[in-house]
Design a protein around this motif. Sequence first.
Motif, mmCIF file in Angstrom:
data_model
loop_
_atom_site.group_PDB
_atom_site.id
_atom_site.type_symbol
_atom_site.label_atom_id
_atom_site.label_comp_id
_atom_site.label_asym_id
_atom_site.label_seq_id
_atom_site.Cartn_x
_atom_site.Cartn_y
_atom_site.Cartn_z
ATOM 1 N N VAL A 23 33.820 88.685 66.037
ATOM 2 C CA VAL A 23 34.607 87.965 67.044
ATOM 3 C C VAL A 23 34.063 86.550 67.219
ATOM 4 N N ASP A 24 32.756 86.405 67.294
ATOM 5 C CA ASP A 24 32.187 85.071 67.468
ATOM 6 C C ASP A 24 32.493 84.183 66.265
ATOM 7 N N ARG A 25 32.400 84.733 65.070
ATOM 8 C CA ARG A 25 32.712 83.922 63.882
ATOM 9 C C ARG A 25 34.196 83.541 63.879
ATOM 10 N N PHE A 26 35.062 84.476 64.246
ATOM 11 C CA PHE A 26 36.495 84.211 64.331
ATOM 12 C C PHE A 26 36.765 83.028 65.265
ATOM 13 N N TYR A 27 36.212 83.067 66.467
ATOM 14 C CA TYR A 27 36.458 81.989 67.428
ATOM 15 C C TYR A 27 35.742 80.697 67.053
ATOM 16 N N ASP A 28 34.578 80.778 66.414
ATOM 17 C CA ASP A 28 33.913 79.563 65.933
ATOM 18 C C ASP A 28 34.795 78.865 64.901
ATOM 19 N N LEU A 29 35.323 79.635 63.967
ATOM 20 C CA LEU A 29 36.214 79.060 62.956
ATOM 21 C C LEU A 29 37.450 78.440 63.602
ATOM 22 N N MET A 30 38.071 79.182 64.512
ATOM 23 C CA MET A 30 39.283 78.691 65.167
ATOM 24 C C MET A 30 38.988 77.395 65.912
ATOM 25 N N ASP A 31 37.851 77.314 66.541
ATOM 26 C CA ASP A 31 37.501 76.152 67.349
ATOM 27 C C ASP A 31 37.144 74.934 66.494
ATOM 28 N N LEU A 32 36.578 75.160 65.322
ATOM 29 C CA LEU A 32 36.042 74.064 64.519
ATOM 30 C C LEU A 32 36.926 73.606 63.361
ATOM 31 N N GLU A 33 37.751 74.479 62.845
ATOM 32 C CA GLU A 33 38.515 74.166 61.637
ATOM 33 C C GLU A 33 39.893 73.593 61.970
ATOM 34 N N PRO A 34 40.198 72.387 61.499
ATOM 35 C CA PRO A 34 41.514 71.794 61.758
ATOM 36 C C PRO A 34 42.679 72.655 61.246
ATOM 37 N N ALA A 35 42.432 73.476 60.250
ATOM 38 C CA ALA A 35 43.489 74.331 59.700
ATOM 39 C C ALA A 35 44.025 75.333 60.724
ATOM 40 N N TYR A 36 43.273 75.557 61.805
ATOM 41 C CA TYR A 36 43.690 76.534 62.821
ATOM 42 C C TYR A 36 44.082 75.861 64.135
ATOM 43 N N ALA A 37 44.471 74.596 64.067
ATOM 44 C CA ALA A 37 44.781 73.814 65.271
ATOM 45 C C ALA A 37 45.924 74.408 66.086
#
Length: 129
Positions: A23-37
């Motif tokens: 879950v933490d990795r999922f939200y870290d990616l969502m928060d940091l990666e422009p592809a998930y804006a």
Amino acid sequence: MSEGSPASAFDWVGGERAVRDLVDRFYDLMDLEPAYAALRSIHPPSLEGSRDKLFWFLCGWLGGPDHYIERFGHPRLRARHLPFRIGIRERDQWMECMRRAMLECELDPALQERLDAAFMNTADWMRNV
């Protein structure tokens, strides 16, 4: 699951610590990666509450402790997500983000395949536009 396999997907993932890491990795990616804006934009500025809710939900959904139900009752996933615009783009970003998180957390490839199908079913059901 076959003989010698974990009793549940929760056990196969690795228990609460591994679910939290996912879950933490999922939200870290969502928060940091422009592809998930687009996906990030439908979440609150702080992701702490979202992290906890997904962690609590996934523990039970995977066959572990029912933390979410103990706190909030039945998940009513679709009803709880109706206020948010969830289309194909958001669904696909959610799935890609979760796929990356599963891969980076090094879940068993066979488990990733099973979870991917189940996540896709649920993510598609969340669509409301």
